[in-house]
Design a protein around this motif. Structure first.
Motif, mmCIF file in Angstrom:
data_model
loop_
_atom_site.group_PDB
_atom_site.id
_atom_site.type_symbol
_atom_site.label_atom_id
_atom_site.label_comp_id
_atom_site.label_asym_id
_atom_site.label_seq_id
_atom_site.Cartn_x
_atom_site.Cartn_y
_atom_site.Cartn_z
ATOM 1 N N PHE A 313 -16.610 25.279 -26.615
ATOM 2 C CA PHE A 313 -16.867 26.102 -27.790
ATOM 3 C C PHE A 313 -16.331 25.426 -29.051
ATOM 4 O O PHE A 313 -16.978 25.452 -30.108
ATOM 5 C CB PHE A 313 -16.221 27.477 -27.606
ATOM 6 C CG PHE A 313 -16.266 28.350 -28.828
ATOM 7 C CD1 PHE A 313 -17.432 28.999 -29.188
ATOM 8 C CD2 PHE A 313 -15.142 28.515 -29.625
ATOM 9 C CE1 PHE A 313 -17.483 29.792 -30.317
ATOM 10 C CE2 PHE A 313 -15.187 29.303 -30.752
ATOM 11 C CZ PHE A 313 -16.357 29.946 -31.099
ATOM 12 N N MET A 314 -15.163 24.805 -28.934
ATOM 13 C CA MET A 314 -14.595 24.105 -30.081
ATOM 14 C C MET A 314 -15.468 22.927 -30.491
ATOM 15 O O MET A 314 -15.733 22.711 -31.688
ATOM 16 C CB MET A 314 -13.182 23.623 -29.733
ATOM 17 C CG MET A 314 -12.432 22.986 -30.898
ATOM 18 S SD MET A 314 -12.723 21.216 -31.071
ATOM 19 C CE MET A 314 -11.943 20.612 -29.588
ATOM 20 N N SER A 317 -18.624 24.211 -32.080
ATOM 21 C CA SER A 317 -18.328 24.661 -33.436
ATOM 22 C C SER A 317 -18.114 23.484 -34.374
ATOM 23 O O SER A 317 -18.501 23.543 -35.555
ATOM 24 C CB SER A 317 -17.084 25.556 -33.426
ATOM 25 O OG SER A 317 -17.275 26.676 -32.595
ATOM 26 N N SER A 318 -17.516 22.412 -33.870
ATOM 27 C CA SER A 318 -17.329 21.223 -34.705
ATOM 28 C C SER A 318 -18.671 20.600 -35.081
ATOM 29 O O SER A 318 -18.828 20.077 -36.195
ATOM 30 C CB SER A 318 -16.452 20.199 -33.969
ATOM 31 O OG SER A 318 -17.137 19.653 -32.853
ATOM 32 N N VAL A 320 -21.457 22.304 -35.502
ATOM 33 C CA VAL A 320 -22.023 23.192 -36.523
ATOM 34 C C VAL A 320 -21.358 22.942 -37.877
ATOM 35 O O VAL A 320 -22.031 22.830 -38.917
ATOM 36 C CB VAL A 320 -21.878 24.660 -36.090
ATOM 37 C CG1 VAL A 320 -22.322 25.601 -37.198
ATOM 38 C CG2 VAL A 320 -22.682 24.917 -34.822
ATOM 39 N N THR A 321 -20.039 22.868 -37.872
ATOM 40 C CA THR A 321 -19.338 22.625 -39.137
ATOM 41 C C THR A 321 -19.633 21.225 -39.681
ATOM 42 O O THR A 321 -19.658 21.039 -40.904
ATOM 43 C CB THR A 321 -17.829 22.802 -38.941
ATOM 44 O OG1 THR A 321 -17.387 21.980 -37.834
ATOM 45 C CG2 THR A 321 -17.486 24.250 -38.655
ATOM 46 N N CYS A 501 -11.401 21.871 -41.240
ATOM 47 C CA CYS A 501 -11.842 21.866 -39.840
ATOM 48 C C CYS A 501 -10.952 20.971 -38.990
ATOM 49 O O CYS A 501 -10.667 21.289 -37.828
ATOM 50 C CB CYS A 501 -13.289 21.409 -39.758
ATOM 51 S SG CYS A 501 -14.474 22.581 -40.458
ATOM 52 N N PHE A 505 -9.244 22.926 -35.905
ATOM 53 C CA PHE A 505 -9.636 22.562 -34.545
ATOM 54 C C PHE A 505 -8.525 21.814 -33.815
ATOM 55 O O PHE A 505 -8.418 21.899 -32.589
ATOM 56 C CB PHE A 505 -10.913 21.734 -34.571
ATOM 57 C CG PHE A 505 -12.133 22.533 -34.928
ATOM 58 C CD1 PHE A 505 -12.422 23.711 -34.283
ATOM 59 C CD2 PHE A 505 -12.993 22.114 -35.931
ATOM 60 C CE1 PHE A 505 -13.533 24.463 -34.608
ATOM 61 C CE2 PHE A 505 -14.116 22.856 -36.270
ATOM 62 C CZ PHE A 505 -14.382 24.041 -35.605
#
Length: 526
Positions: A313-314, A317-318, A320-321, A501, A505
């Motif tokens: 998930f991390m 998400s990275s 996406v960011t 981020c 993260f």
């Protein structure tokens, strides 16, 4: 005839040799004869279907023991335990007693289990195809009727595997033994020891043996008054985590750190997004290898699977960011206008919290407050202007040059006699599109004859065109500077988001790793 005589003499010599041998070893020959006679006497009228008790109401007391030799395999996927086990069964058979003095002091004999009575002991939770995995060894019978039966076997039993704490898990695998047909009134179970014998146990490379406790269970069902007994040995094992720690957890942490370090790459490198996608694919491969070794169940979620999902998930998400960062970095002034909330968050407060600064500009709380006050003053100043003033300003700045009153030129204006004094006013009036020849009040009357102009014909038009071009150039330079400033603001916002981020993260990875290790019952088991 001579041949017959020779044969008789040979037979006589053989008989003499046998007699001489028997005379030298009288006890050995006598013992073998006694054991044969004992076996014949014991088994001549023996019925192996008969329970060996004096009174039919008595129960045969069976002492049960177990020796664990080796844990061969623990199949988590099929939830099976395979072990090398020796059973130790002892009971008394009243039909197999004798007086030692009557049978040449023979103390014990060995009898195959198929010829005498033995308890029908089976492992209830067996998963073997033959169900009974024991090898039928001989039963050792003593003179007082005591029977000792120690059958070895490879037992495959069902074992409920709890994978909640995988790979930091402990498992308890039961081996439940009992009679298949006799109840507690016919066969009474007694434990030989409170735990299994581990004197000859062979260590397992994957599992650490904690112990083999035993317990006697007595169950009475509603349908039947008699009790049903069983002996359950609990094999308590703990997974050795060193292999999983260095082959699954450490690579997962390293891959997660690579995803975090991807935020340090500049957006113009071109590898920022591909690195995150590669890390996501590698984690998917790791999770596939872990899922192959775990049972297919929805009752529990393994701890390692939860950790892998958090890291995945991390990483997702990275990615996406990272897309958002690249979007911010490549925005232009012609296509995007920065919202106020983006400006406040990513250009003021978040850089202040992260101790970031722009070249030649230090971001502090004081400068943020000053910028906000200056912005408020500019808004108040703009709002205080009247609509007519704004229209006039626009008219003064943007009136086209074709409206210049060329027909009203006064070539003999007296102001041209002093060009050094009035050039500035002339140019300024031409730039705002006023009359090209300014009048100096109080010098000459309007009807005075005009003097010849020192400028050639059409010079005012050329000057107005030059001023227009200069204005266009300055406006272009101003627009480029404003566009560059806006693009720099977007790039700085992307850099701030990148740094944010990176910190978020990194903290998430550290907290998730520490939480998983802290929640585990144990971490390192060698």
């Amino acid at each position: 005839m001579s041949m017959l005589r020779v044969c008789k003499r040979g037979l006589d010599w053989i008989k003499l040799t046998l007699l001489f041998t028997v005379g030298l070893f009288p006890y050995g020959a006598e013992s073998g004869l006694h054991e044969r006679r004992l076996l014949n006497d014991l088994l001549v009228n023996y019925n192996k279907l008969e329970r060996p008790v004096v009174n039919e109401s008595d129960a045969v007391v069976l002492t049960f023991g177990l020796t664990l030799q080796q844990i061969i395999d623990v199949d988590e996927k099929n939830q099976l335990l395979t072990a090398n086990v020796w059973l130790n069964l002892e009971w008394t058979d009243v039909n197999l007693r004798w007086n030692e003095s009557e049978y040449g002091n023979v103390k014990d004999i060995r009898i195959p289990p198929s010829t005498i009575w033995k308890p029908d002991i089976l492992m209830y939770n067996s998963a073997s195809e033959a169900f009974d995995g024991t090898y039928p060894t001989n039963v050792v019978v003593t003179s007082n009727g005591g029977c000792s039966y120690i059958p070895p076997g490879i037992f495959k039993s069902t074992c409920k595997i709890d994978i909640t704490w995988f790979p930091f898990d402990d498992q308890n695998c039961d081996m439940k033994f009992g009679s298949w047909t006799y109840n507690g009134f016919n066969l009474d179970f007694q434990l030989k020891d409170e735990k299994g014998d581990l004197g000859t146990y062979v260590l397992n490379g994957e599992w650490d043996l904690l112990g083999v406790p035993a317990k006697r269970n007595e169950v009475i069902y509603e349908c039947c008054p008699e009790p049903y007994l069983d002996i359950t040995f609990i094999i308590q094992i703990r997974r050795r985590t060193l292999y999983y720690f260095f082959n699954l957890i450490v690579p997962c942490v390293l891959i997660a750190s690579m995803a975090v370090l991807g935020f340090t790459l500049p957006p113009d490198s071109g590898e920022k997004l591909s690195l995150g996608v590669t890390v996501l694919l590698s984690l998917t491969v790791f999770q596939e290898s872990v899922s192959d070794s775990m049972p297919i169940t929805s009752l529990q979620i393994p701890l390692l699977g939860t950790y892998f999902n958090c890291i995945m998930f991390m990483v997702a998400s990275s990615v996406v960011t990272t897309i958002m960062i690249l979007n911010y970095h490549h925005r232009l002034a012609d296509t995007h206008e920065m919202p106020d909330w983006v400006r406040v968050l990513f250009l003021q407060w978040i850089p202040w919290l992260l101790r970031m600064s722009r070249p030649g500009e230090k971001i502090t709380r004081k400068t943020i407050m000053m910028q906000n006050k200056m912005k408020e003053l500019d808004l108040k100043e703009k709002s205080s202007k009247s609509l007519l003033a704004n229209v006039l300003d626009m008219d003064d700045d943007f009136r086209p040059s074709s409206t210049l009153p060329h027909s009203h030129v006064h070539p003999h204006h007296p102001s041209h006699a002093h060009p050094q004094q009035n050039n500035g006013g002339f140019i300024r009036q031409m730039s705002v599109d006023r009359e090209p020849w300014p009048r100096v009040s109080g010098n000459l009357p309007p009807q005075q004859e005009e003097v010849p102009s020192t400028f050639p014909p059409g010079a005012h038009r050329e000057l107005s065109l030059i001023l227009k071009e200069i204005k266009i150039i300055t406006d272009k330079i101003r627009d480029d500077e404003e566009a560059a400033a806006i693009e720099n603001d977007w790039k700085f916002a992307a850099m701030v988001l990148d740094r944010l981020c990176l910190i978020v993260f990194t903290l998430f990875t550290i907290v998730a790793t520490v939480a998983v290790l802290a929640a585990a019952p144990h971490v390192i088991v060698t």
